[in-house]
Write a protein that holds these residues in place. Structure first.
Motif, short mmCIF file in Angstrom:
data_model
loop_
_atom_site.label_atom_id
_atom_site.label_comp_id
_atom_site.label_asym_id
_atom_site.label_seq_id
_atom_site.Cartn_x
_atom_site.Cartn_y
_atom_site.Cartn_z
N SER A 96 -30.95 -68.61 29.01
CA SER A 96 -30.21 -69.75 29.79
C SER A 96 -30.06 -69.28 31.06
N LEU A 97 -29.37 -67.86 31.11
CA LEU A 97 -29.00 -67.36 32.63
C LEU A 97 -30.26 -66.88 33.34
N ALA A 98 -30.97 -66.34 32.49
CA ALA A 98 -32.22 -65.80 32.97
C ALA A 98 -32.91 -66.88 33.85
N GLU A 99 -32.91 -68.13 33.04
CA GLU A 99 -33.87 -68.99 33.73
C GLU A 99 -33.06 -69.76 34.77
N GLU A 100 -31.96 -69.69 34.96
CA GLU A 100 -31.11 -70.13 36.20
C GLU A 100 -31.31 -69.09 37.18
N TYR A 101 -31.15 -67.74 36.88
CA TYR A 101 -31.40 -66.54 37.87
C TYR A 101 -32.82 -66.36 38.66
N PHE A 102 -33.65 -66.58 37.68
CA PHE A 102 -35.11 -66.57 38.26
C PHE A 102 -35.57 -67.86 39.05
N LEU A 103 -34.83 -68.90 38.98
CA LEU A 103 -35.27 -70.19 39.59
C LEU A 103 -34.70 -70.28 40.77
N THR A 104 -33.63 -69.62 41.11
CA THR A 104 -32.97 -69.39 42.24
C THR A 104 -33.80 -69.33 43.54
N ARG A 105 -33.42 -69.62 44.63
CA ARG A 105 -34.26 -69.49 45.89
C ARG A 105 -33.34 -68.71 46.97
N ASN A 106 -32.25 -68.48 46.55
CA ASN A 106 -31.45 -67.69 47.58
C ASN A 106 -30.50 -66.80 47.09
N ALA A 107 -30.03 -65.90 47.86
CA ALA A 107 -29.17 -64.62 47.19
C ALA A 107 -27.96 -64.94 46.62
N ASP A 108 -27.26 -65.91 47.50
CA ASP A 108 -26.08 -66.32 47.00
C ASP A 108 -25.82 -66.82 45.59
N SER A 109 -27.01 -67.94 45.38
CA SER A 109 -26.83 -68.50 43.97
C SER A 109 -27.34 -67.35 43.10
N SER A 110 -28.37 -66.64 43.29
CA SER A 110 -28.43 -65.51 41.92
C SER A 110 -27.51 -64.58 41.90
N TYR A 111 -26.56 -64.17 42.87
CA TYR A 111 -25.49 -63.71 42.79
C TYR A 111 -24.63 -64.38 41.84
N MET A 112 -24.28 -65.50 42.15
CA MET A 112 -23.26 -66.19 41.16
C MET A 112 -23.77 -66.42 39.81
N ILE A 113 -25.08 -66.57 39.41
CA ILE A 113 -25.58 -66.55 38.29
C ILE A 113 -25.48 -65.20 37.50
N GLY A 114 -25.78 -64.16 38.23
CA GLY A 114 -25.79 -62.60 37.84
C GLY A 114 -24.45 -62.34 37.41
N SER A 115 -23.48 -62.89 38.35
CA SER A 115 -22.01 -62.54 37.74
C SER A 115 -21.76 -63.47 36.76
N LYS A 116 -22.02 -64.54 36.16
CA LYS A 116 -21.75 -65.08 34.90
C LYS A 116 -22.54 -64.21 33.88
N ALA A 117 -23.54 -63.73 33.97
CA ALA A 117 -24.09 -62.78 32.91
C ALA A 117 -23.36 -61.54 32.92
N PHE A 118 -22.89 -60.74 33.91
CA PHE A 118 -22.02 -59.66 33.66
C PHE A 118 -20.69 -60.02 33.14
N HIS A 119 -20.18 -61.09 33.40
CA HIS A 119 -18.84 -61.59 32.94
C HIS A 119 -18.85 -62.09 31.51
N TYR A 120 -20.15 -62.43 31.16
CA TYR A 120 -20.24 -62.77 29.57
C TYR A 120 -20.48 -61.29 28.80
N VAL A 121 -20.92 -60.46 29.35
CA VAL A 121 -21.19 -59.20 28.70
C VAL A 121 -19.80 -58.61 28.49
N TYR A 122 -18.77 -58.68 29.77
CA TYR A 122 -17.54 -58.00 29.87
C TYR A 122 -16.81 -58.61 28.51
N GLU A 123 -16.86 -60.05 28.65
CA GLU A 123 -15.80 -60.90 27.61
C GLU A 123 -16.16 -60.62 26.28
#
Length: 204
Positions: free
Chosen positions: A74-101
């Motif tokens: 789900s996160l990869a789909e969001e990440y690779f569908l984004t078209r700007n750096a700000d959005s991809s950063y936000m979604i990537g942040s979700k992924a790393f926080h998921y791993v951290y938690e």
């Protein structure tokens, strides 16, 4: 109705306990060394309770794996569908926080030397999502099959490279005694992935 809800809560608690117990055991030994007996003894449950929910240890492991893989898909789909750096950063942040938690379960799955199936499936998710996104960025002449094939070949290897790199980043982070915070990790990873997978720059 209330009885049904209470039963549902008990089932969820029991399954959560079994998953947590298997995760703990995976951090201590290989999956081949783990038995239903060792799980129920650690969880202080009986074997009948285990078999109400799972057929064997691998059935329980598969459910744990699927939950993590579905989240990353789900996160990869969001990440690779984004078209700007700000959005991809936000979604990537979700992924790393998921791993951290969910550090312990991610350590059990990503760092296992005896169960490579999870890593393979994780890698295929990243490759599939990245390849689809990369090809969708490129405008082709409908008659230029050669150009399309060249782009597909390039992006298949780029996607494999990105997937392997992401796995290495995650495994090193999960192994670290003093890991960087999620925010630092997404900054590093986003710089690598965003530039690596920019097919419009590579194929112009």
């Amino acid at each position: 109705m209330e009885t049904s809800q209470n039963e549902d809560k008990r089932v969820k608690r029991t399954k959560r306990l079994l998953k947590e117990t298997l995760t703990d055991l995976l951090l201590e030994k290989d999956i081949q060394q783990i038995t239903v007996k060792s799980i129920v003894e650690r969880a202080d449950l009986n074997r009948g309770t285990f078999y109400l929910h799972y057929t064997d240890v691998y059935d329980l492991l598969k459910e744990i794996e699927n939950e993590v893989l579905q989240k990353f898909d789900s996160l990869a789909e969001e990440y690779f569908l984004t078209r700007n750096a700000d959005s991809s950063y936000m979604i990537g942040s979700k992924a790393f926080h998921y791993v951290y938690e969910n550090k312990r379960v991610c350590q059990a799955l990503f760092l296992s030397q005896s169960n490579r199936r999870f890593i393979t499936e994780f890698q295929q998710i990243i490759i599939r999502r990245a390849l689809h996104q990369g090809m969708s960025q490129i405008a082709f002449d409908p008659d230029d099959e050669k150009k399309k094939e060249e782009a597909k070949n390039l992006y298949e290897y780029l996607s494999c490279f990105a997937a392997g790199g992401l796995i290495s980043i995650l495994t090193n982070w999960l192994k670290a005694e003093d890991p960087l915070p999620p925010e630092a990790m997404i900054t590093i990873t986003d710089m690598i992935l965003y530039d690596t997978l920019d097919s419009r720059r590579l194929l112009r």
